[in-house]
Design an enzyme around this catalytic site. Structure first.
Site, PDB file in Angstrom:
ATOM      1  N   GLY A 292     -14.500  -6.058 -13.638  1.00 57.68           N
ATOM      2  CA  GLY A 292     -14.589  -6.486 -12.250  1.00 57.68           C
ATOM      3  C   GLY A 292     -15.934  -6.135 -11.656  1.00 57.68           C
ATOM      4  O   GLY A 292     -16.611  -5.210 -12.125  1.00 57.68           O
TER       5      GLY A 292
ATOM      6  N   LYS B 172     -14.040  -3.897   2.276  1.00 54.66           N
ATOM      7  CA  LYS B 172     -14.913  -2.747   2.039  1.00 54.66           C
ATOM      8  C   LYS B 172     -16.390  -3.047   2.288  1.00 54.66           C
ATOM      9  O   LYS B 172     -17.147  -2.154   2.666  1.00 54.66           O
ATOM     10  CB  LYS B 172     -14.716  -2.221   0.614  1.00 54.66           C
ATOM     11  CG  LYS B 172     -13.347  -1.597   0.380  1.00 54.66           C
ATOM     12  CD  LYS B 172     -13.242  -1.011  -1.016  1.00 54.66           C
ATOM     13  CE  LYS B 172     -11.889  -0.375  -1.239  1.00 54.66           C
ATOM     14  NZ  LYS B 172     -11.772   0.288  -2.552  1.00 54.66           N
TER      15      LYS B 172
ATOM     16  N   TYR C  43      -2.215  -0.391  -9.269  1.00 54.92           N
ATOM     17  CA  TYR C  43      -1.080   0.488  -9.572  1.00 54.92           C
ATOM     18  C   TYR C  43       0.282  -0.165  -9.327  1.00 54.92           C
ATOM     19  O   TYR C  43       1.315   0.509  -9.421  1.00 54.92           O
ATOM     20  CB  TYR C  43      -1.179   1.785  -8.774  1.00 54.92           C
ATOM     21  CG  TYR C  43      -1.291   1.615  -7.266  1.00 54.92           C
ATOM     22  CD1 TYR C  43      -0.170   1.369  -6.486  1.00 54.92           C
ATOM     23  CD2 TYR C  43      -2.527   1.720  -6.639  1.00 54.92           C
ATOM     24  CE1 TYR C  43      -0.266   1.227  -5.114  1.00 54.92           C
ATOM     25  CE2 TYR C  43      -2.637   1.578  -5.267  1.00 54.92           C
ATOM     26  CZ  TYR C  43      -1.503   1.333  -4.516  1.00 54.92           C
ATOM     27  OH  TYR C  43      -1.619   1.175  -3.158  1.00 54.92           O
TER      28      TYR C  43
ATOM     29  N   SER D 236       0.814  -1.220   0.000  1.00 52.83           N
ATOM     30  CA  SER D 236       0.000   0.000   0.000  1.00 52.83           C
ATOM     31  C   SER D 236       0.844   1.266   0.000  1.00 52.83           C
ATOM     32  O   SER D 236       1.830   1.387   0.728  1.00 52.83           O
ATOM     33  CB  SER D 236      -0.920   0.009   1.219  1.00 52.83           C
ATOM     34  OG  SER D 236      -1.652   1.221   1.270  1.00 52.83           O
TER      35      SER D 236
END
Length: 296
Positions: free
Chosen positions: A140, A77, A234, A25
């Site tokens: 997705g 989430k 990323y 992260s």
């Protein structure tokens, strides 16, 4: 491990990003740069938490003073919905929480879930010059895809094509579309190449390297990709699909742009100094992860 407890004479303010895995992260770099610029005195760490451990983790930190906020990433989430006292705004509509704040309450501390991913996606696309999305594709079908649906709704999209690896795991994105009144076409990722290449905006919410096969199929089409691709993954960067997209003439928005803009909103919430999170703060956040400074 949860960071250490406060000392007897000093309340240390804390925040963290939760997820599994989490070592990759870049959220700590973004947040710490902002807090340093602001002189906010908030520490920020990455904590590896699985879905199974999330309930016990949340029970534990409720009793620890000094917590200001949590950034929530995959796969937590949706699970976080059941661990907070209140869910606000678009997070309640979508059923997807990526931000938790701690508020003083009569009986102690109240935890509040919200969603800054939607703002992150909208601002990342607008920064790239894509303030509208007449035709859109999402790759997705999980929690981030649900946020992408809401972002596209803000950009004026009426119908979204969603391509997934497993059609049985699309509850989040289907519920989001239904709650927002968006028309959704869910299809297999195996059929995504041409519709993806032809879309005005493509948002890939697939994990790192999961879009490599699709990228090879798009390359084999030998066609232009005139739209904008936001690849939420990323690391590694550039992804294969980003390289293929750019080679086809399209614009690529790295996932770091979304991460930046959702983190800006979190910093505003965690510091409780929203008006102070200005261009100078955003610039040091960009510096911390190698993004170009903004032209405000």
């Amino acid at each position: 491990m949860v960071p250490g407890k406060r000392g007897p004479l000093h309340m240390s303010l804390r925040a963290a990003v939760l997820g599994h895995p989490i070592s990759h992260s870049k959220s700590p770099a973004l947040h710490l740069a902002a807090y340093g610029q602001l002189g906010a005195g908030i520490s920020y760490t990455a904590i590896d938490v699985t879905e199974e451990l999330l309930p016990s983790f949340m029970r534990q930190i409720r009793h620890q003073p000094g917590w200001r906020g949590l950034s929530v990433t995959m796969p937590l989430k949706t699970a976080m919905l059941d661990e907070v006292d209140e869910v606000r705004g678009v997070a309640r509509t979508l059923g997807v929480v990526n931000t938790v704040t701690f508020e003083d309450a009569v009986d102690g501390v109240k935890t509040v879930g919200s969603n800054t991913d939607v703002t992150g996606i909208v601002n990342a696309l607008c920064h790239a010059g894509s303030a509208a999305a007449p035709s859109a594709v999402i790759l997705g079908g999980g929690g981030t895809a649900a946020s992408a649906v809401a972002a596209l709704k803000e950009l004026g999209t009426d119908t979204v094509q969603v391509f997934v690896r497993d059609a049985s795991r699309t509850a989040d994105v289907r519920a989001a579309a239904e709650s927002l009144g968006m028309a959704l076409e869910v299809r297999s990722l195996a059929a995504a190449a041409r519709p993806t290449a032809e879309a005005d905006v493509v948002i890939s919410t697939l994990p790192p390297r999961a879009a490599d096969g699709l990228a090879a199929e798009i390359a084999a089409l030998k066609t232009a990709t005139p739209g904008v691709l936001l690849d939420v993954a990323y690391d590694p960067w550039p992804s294969l699909i980003a390289s293929v997209w750019q080679a086809g003439g399209g614009r690529v928005v790295p996932g770091l742009e979304m991460l930046l803009y959702q983190a800006v909103e979190q910093v505003r919430l965690f510091t409780r100094r929203g008006e102070d999170v200005n261009a100078a703060v955003i610039d040091v956040m960009c510096d911390a992860v190698g993004l170009a400074r903004r032209a405000f």
